[in-house]
Design a protein around this motif. Structure first.
Motif, PDB file in Angstrom:
ATOM      1  N   VAL A 148     -19.464   4.461  10.456  1.00  0.00           N
ATOM      2  CA  VAL A 148     -19.275   3.016  10.368  1.00  0.00           C
ATOM      3  C   VAL A 148     -17.780   2.728  10.457  1.00  0.00           C
ATOM      4  N   TRP A 149     -17.456   1.502  10.866  1.00  0.00           N
ATOM      5  CA  TRP A 149     -16.042   1.122  10.910  1.00  0.00           C
ATOM      6  C   TRP A 149     -15.877  -0.356  10.577  1.00  0.00           C
ATOM      7  N   SER A 150     -14.680  -0.698  10.096  1.00  0.00           N
ATOM      8  CA  SER A 150     -14.295  -2.078   9.824  1.00  0.00           C
ATOM      9  C   SER A 150     -12.826  -2.056   9.418  1.00  0.00           C
ATOM     10  N   GLY A 151     -12.341  -3.150   8.854  1.00  0.00           N
ATOM     11  CA  GLY A 151     -10.960  -3.231   8.388  1.00  0.00           C
ATOM     12  C   GLY A 151     -10.752  -4.511   7.596  1.00  0.00           C
ATOM     13  N   ASP A 152      -9.545  -4.694   7.076  1.00  0.00           N
ATOM     14  CA  ASP A 152      -9.117  -5.955   6.467  1.00  0.00           C
ATOM     15  C   ASP A 152      -9.755  -6.166   5.096  1.00  0.00           C
ATOM     16  N   LEU A 153      -9.045  -5.709   4.044  1.00  0.00           N
ATOM     17  CA  LEU A 153      -9.578  -5.726   2.684  1.00  0.00           C
ATOM     18  C   LEU A 153      -8.641  -6.479   1.745  1.00  0.00           C
ATOM     19  N   ALA A 154      -9.215  -7.461   1.031  1.00  0.00           N
ATOM     20  CA  ALA A 154      -8.490  -8.269   0.037  1.00  0.00           C
ATOM     21  C   ALA A 154      -7.404  -9.125   0.681  1.00  0.00           C
ATOM     22  N   GLY A 155      -7.741  -9.729   1.800  1.00  0.00           N
ATOM     23  CA  GLY A 155      -6.775 -10.564   2.500  1.00  0.00           C
ATOM     24  C   GLY A 155      -6.942 -12.041   2.242  1.00  0.00           C
ATOM     25  N   GLN A 156      -5.855 -12.779   2.500  1.00  0.00           N
ATOM     26  CA  GLN A 156      -5.830 -14.240   2.401  1.00  0.00           C
ATOM     27  C   GLN A 156      -6.161 -14.751   1.001  1.00  0.00           C
ATOM     28  N   GLY A 157      -5.919 -13.921  -0.015  1.00  0.00           N
ATOM     29  CA  GLY A 157      -6.136 -14.343  -1.395  1.00  0.00           C
ATOM     30  C   GLY A 157      -7.526 -14.082  -1.932  1.00  0.00           C
ATOM     31  N   TRP A 158      -8.410 -13.479  -1.105  1.00  0.00           N
ATOM     32  CA  TRP A 158      -9.777 -13.203  -1.545  1.00  0.00           C
ATOM     33  C   TRP A 158      -9.836 -11.761  -2.036  1.00  0.00           C
ATOM     34  N   GLY A 159      -9.760 -11.581  -3.357  1.00  0.00           N
ATOM     35  CA  GLY A 159      -9.733 -10.258  -3.940  1.00  0.00           C
ATOM     36  C   GLY A 159     -11.077  -9.849  -4.502  1.00  0.00           C
ATOM     37  N   ILE A 160     -11.039  -9.049  -5.566  1.00  0.00           N
ATOM     38  CA  ILE A 160     -12.257  -8.566  -6.214  1.00  0.00           C
ATOM     39  C   ILE A 160     -12.809  -9.678  -7.095  1.00  0.00           C
ATOM     40  N   ASN A 161     -13.987 -10.155  -6.782  1.00  0.00           N
ATOM     41  CA  ASN A 161     -14.638 -11.216  -7.538  1.00  0.00           C
ATOM     42  C   ASN A 161     -15.883 -10.643  -8.202  1.00  0.00           C
ATOM     43  N   PRO A 162     -15.846 -10.338  -9.512  1.00  0.00           N
ATOM     44  CA  PRO A 162     -17.022  -9.763 -10.177  1.00  0.00           C
ATOM     45  C   PRO A 162     -18.258 -10.654 -10.075  1.00  0.00           C
ATOM     46  N   PRO A 445     -13.880  -8.950   8.856  1.00  0.00           N
ATOM     47  CA  PRO A 445     -13.215  -8.233   7.767  1.00  0.00           C
ATOM     48  C   PRO A 445     -14.210  -7.636   6.778  1.00  0.00           C
ATOM     49  N   LEU A 446     -13.682  -6.735   5.945  1.00  0.00           N
ATOM     50  CA  LEU A 446     -14.479  -6.171   4.863  1.00  0.00           C
ATOM     51  C   LEU A 446     -14.569  -7.138   3.688  1.00  0.00           C
ATOM     52  N   ASN A 447     -13.434  -7.678   3.291  1.00  0.00           N
ATOM     53  CA  ASN A 447     -13.377  -8.680   2.217  1.00  0.00           C
ATOM     54  C   ASN A 447     -12.054  -9.425   2.379  1.00  0.00           C
ATOM     55  N   ALA A 448     -12.091 -10.430   3.240  1.00  0.00           N
ATOM     56  CA  ALA A 448     -10.897 -11.218   3.550  1.00  0.00           C
ATOM     57  C   ALA A 448     -11.337 -12.511   4.205  1.00  0.00           C
ATOM     58  N   GLY A 449     -10.373 -13.367   4.505  1.00  0.00           N
ATOM     59  CA  GLY A 449     -10.707 -14.609   5.171  1.00  0.00           C
ATOM     60  C   GLY A 449     -11.192 -14.375   6.587  1.00  0.00           C
ATOM     61  N   ALA A 450     -12.226 -15.103   6.991  1.00  0.00           N
ATOM     62  CA  ALA A 450     -12.749 -15.019   8.361  1.00  0.00           C
ATOM     63  C   ALA A 450     -12.129 -16.124   9.210  1.00  0.00           C
ATOM     64  N   PHE A 451     -11.954 -15.843  10.518  1.00  0.00           N
ATOM     65  CA  PHE A 451     -11.249 -16.762  11.406  1.00  0.00           C
ATOM     66  C   PHE A 451     -12.005 -16.974  12.712  1.00  0.00           C
ATOM     67  N   PRO A 452     -11.744 -18.092  13.393  1.00  0.00           N
ATOM     68  CA  PRO A 452     -12.406 -18.360  14.675  1.00  0.00           C
ATOM     69  C   PRO A 452     -12.100 -17.283  15.709  1.00  0.00           C
ATOM     70  N   ALA A 453     -12.930 -17.213  16.723  1.00  0.00           N
ATOM     71  CA  ALA A 453     -12.788 -16.210  17.780  1.00  0.00           C
ATOM     72  C   ALA A 453     -11.481 -16.402  18.538  1.00  0.00           C
ATOM     73  N   SER A 454     -10.840 -15.294  18.872  1.00  0.00           N
ATOM     74  CA  SER A 454      -9.583 -15.319  19.615  1.00  0.00           C
ATOM     75  C   SER A 454      -9.843 -15.601  21.095  1.00  0.00           C
ATOM     76  N   ALA A 455      -8.837 -16.173  21.740  1.00  0.00           N
ATOM     77  CA  ALA A 455      -8.930 -16.409  23.187  1.00  0.00           C
ATOM     78  C   ALA A 455      -8.860 -15.078  23.933  1.00  0.00           C
ATOM     79  N   LEU A 456      -9.457 -15.032  25.126  1.00  0.00           N
ATOM     80  CA  LEU A 456      -9.433 -13.839  25.959  1.00  0.00           C
ATOM     81  C   LEU A 456      -8.350 -13.940  27.021  1.00  0.00           C
ATOM     82  N   ASP A 457      -7.804 -12.791  27.377  1.00  0.00           N
ATOM     83  CA  ASP A 457      -6.810 -12.670  28.446  1.00  0.00           C
ATOM     84  C   ASP A 457      -7.481 -11.930  29.596  1.00  0.00           C
ATOM     85  N   ALA A 458      -7.410 -12.464  30.800  1.00  0.00           N
ATOM     86  CA  ALA A 458      -8.172 -11.934  31.930  1.00  0.00           C
ATOM     87  C   ALA A 458      -7.514 -10.753  32.637  1.00  0.00           C
TER      88      ALA A 458
END
Length: 520
Positions: A148-162, A445-458
């Motif tokens: 499995v793979w992913s990334g981005d943990l405890a970002g944008q102020g969203w930490g461990i919330n019991p 992300p694993l546990n962080a803020g989610a963001f809109p889709a990025s633009a594509l470069d052709a």
């Protein structure tokens, strides 16, 4: 797949449940979880393994005081007739962390291990053993591979919330019984302080576990270390670490947002403005808190190739350490690029040498998705759909090399952009055409803020076949949009199946790739 069942729940969690109380209370600077008060060395931060091969692996632990690290391994949970490995002396110079390399392990087998911490003055005086398990890579193709793979943990102020259950995504990943976890960077957010509460758009309140080190941006070595310890307060992560080996790479937030070598910060939150100084401290903490084989070498590099039997090689890139300064990215020539010349030549050489059926290129930043840094460019693509410019030139060189050397089975995996998607790159739709078609899959992300889709470069002709992303920025984990990906390589057919999954494991998208093809 011929994966063996997990060991009993009791043995897996023995080293992690003891510290669960730390989730409900803040932890003081540099202190171990509250249960470690026995007078003997204690490993309240759990155990983890990394860079596991067919016959070796690295075991990590952190003590609450000076201690000698001892590892015992066995084929069973009972630890009858264990094999003993004497590890390093853990002290303040490494923040009481240490790694022991296990060699000569049987391939394709479940290895049970336990870590004992001995009093340096009285080796007979040891703390409570902390146990874990991992599976070595198989030399038999029929056994298959799953990770499995992913990334981005405890970002944008969203930490461990019991109240939210902590980092619950790790439970969904563990349920798939993966051979390993590939973390594609942003393991911490050293530049992202964690406050006790955050107001949610619907009127609810997100409540974080807080620590002194996470109250400000990390600048000192101690503060960087504290960022890594913060994540280990989560019992889900500790339990996951005890049963699933990791392959770890880094990106910008291990240091500060969008950093590059030689940068001088203008951010008023920092008293230390020299990014090179911050990066050196961050790298030391990174090397202390993750078991990574190449960081033990004199050059201390993050990039490396992990061989996982006849089916898979994982090429772990470092798109941060050797890059040039962020810019509009329109240079007609760019020798430094995003990889640096030495790493670029290493990648081409190792791809040519690989005899694995599949070559997964673990890229900490996407190729054809535009990631801006103000008016500059942070990743590879810069939004110009024409011929390769700037950092795109090095990617074009890699893609050309893959085509002309007829290297089969390349797949690119990444995270970074906080949404999930699948892109198919095709020469027929590209400005640069000297390459074979390939796939790039994005998760996190694993546990962080989610963001809109990025633009594509052709430039390289990407077609976005699937995407799931919010329409607003910085959606909290409570709002969904937390993702991970799964790769399953069948030992019989050699087919590679990619599944993009949500936080609870729900499958959103599936793609099956055939082995032995130059492009598909």
């Amino acid at each position: 797949m011929s994966h063996r069942p997990f060991p009993g729940r009791r043995s897996v969690l023995r080293g992690s449940l003891a510290a669960s109380a730390a989730l409900s209370l803040p932890t003081a600077l540099g202190a171990a979880p509250a249960f470690a008060r026995s007078g003997r060395p204690a490993a309240g931060w759990g155990v983890q393994t990394g860079d596991v091969t067919c016959d070796s692996g690295l075991v990590w632990v952190r003590s609450d005081r000076p201690a000698r690290m001892i590892v015992e391994t066995s084929a069973t949970e009972s630890f009858r007739n264990p094999r003993r490995w004497h590890g390093p002396l853990l002290g303040s110079g490494t923040d009481f962390t240490g790694t022991t390399r296990l060699r000569g392990l049987p391939p394709g087998e479940q290895i049970h291990y336990r870590v004992l911490l001995a009093d340096p003055d009285d080796p007979r005086r040891t703390g409570e053993p902390v146990t874990g398990t991992f599976r070595t890579a198989s030399v038999k193709r029929r056994d298959g591979v799953r990770f499995v793979w992913s990334g981005d943990l405890a970002g944008q102020g969203w930490g461990i919330n019991p109240e939210f259950g902590g980092y619950t995504i790790y439970n969904a990943m563990a349920a798939l019984d993966p051979d390993f976890f590939l973390c594609s960077g942003d393991n911490i957010y050293a530049d992202g302080p964690i406050s006790a509460t955050v107001a949610l758009p619907d009127g609810r309140t997100w409540r974080n576990v807080t620590t002194e080190e996470k109250a400000k941006v990390a600048e000192t070595l101690g503060e960087f270390r504290g960022n890594f310890r913060y994540n280990l307060l989560d019992e889900n992560l500790r339990a996951f670490n005890a049963r699933v080996p990791s392959i770890i790479q880094w990106d910008d937030h291990e240091v500060t947002n969008n950093w590059y070598p030689g940068e001088m910060l203008t951010d008023a939150r920092y008293t230390e403005k020299r990014v090179d100084v911050l990066a050196a401290r961050a790298r030391q903490a990174f090397s202390e808190y993750f078991p990574i084989s190449t960081l033990r070498r004199p050059d201390g590099r993050v990039y490396r190739v992990q061989h996982h039997g006849p089916l898979l090689d994982v090429f772990v890139l470092d798109m941060r350490t050797y890059r040039n300064a962020n810019s509009p990215g329109t240079q007609p020539a760019d020798a430094q690029g995003i990889l640096g010349r030495e790493q670029l030549e290493w990648l081409k050489r190792e791809l040519s040498r690989s005899r694995a059926v599949w070559k997964v290129i673990a890229s900490d930043m996407p190729l054809g998705l535009v990631v801006p840094d103000g008016t500059d460019i942070e990743a590879v693509a810069q939004g110009d759909p024409g011929k390769p410019l700037g950092r795109e030139l090095q990617i074009a060189e890699v893609l050309r090399h893959i085509k002309h050397r007829r290297i089969t089975g390349t797949v690119w995996l990444t995270a970074d952009v906080h949404h999930t998607s699948a892109q198919h790159y095709q020469p027929s739709k590209a400005a640069f055409t000297d390459f074979e078609p390939f796939w790039e899959f994005v998760s996190g992300p694993l546990n962080a803020g989610a963001f809109p889709a990025s633009a594509l470069d052709a430039t390289f002709g990407p077609e976005r076949v699937f995407v799931k992303a919010p329409t607003t920025a910085n959606v909290s984990p409570a709002g969904g949009y937390q993702f991970f990906g799964e790769v399953d390589i069948d030992g019989g057919s050699g087919e590679l199946t990619v599944r993009l999954r949500e936080q609870d494991g729900t499958v959103l998208f599936t793609k099956v790739l055939q082995p032995g093809r130059v492009g598909q």
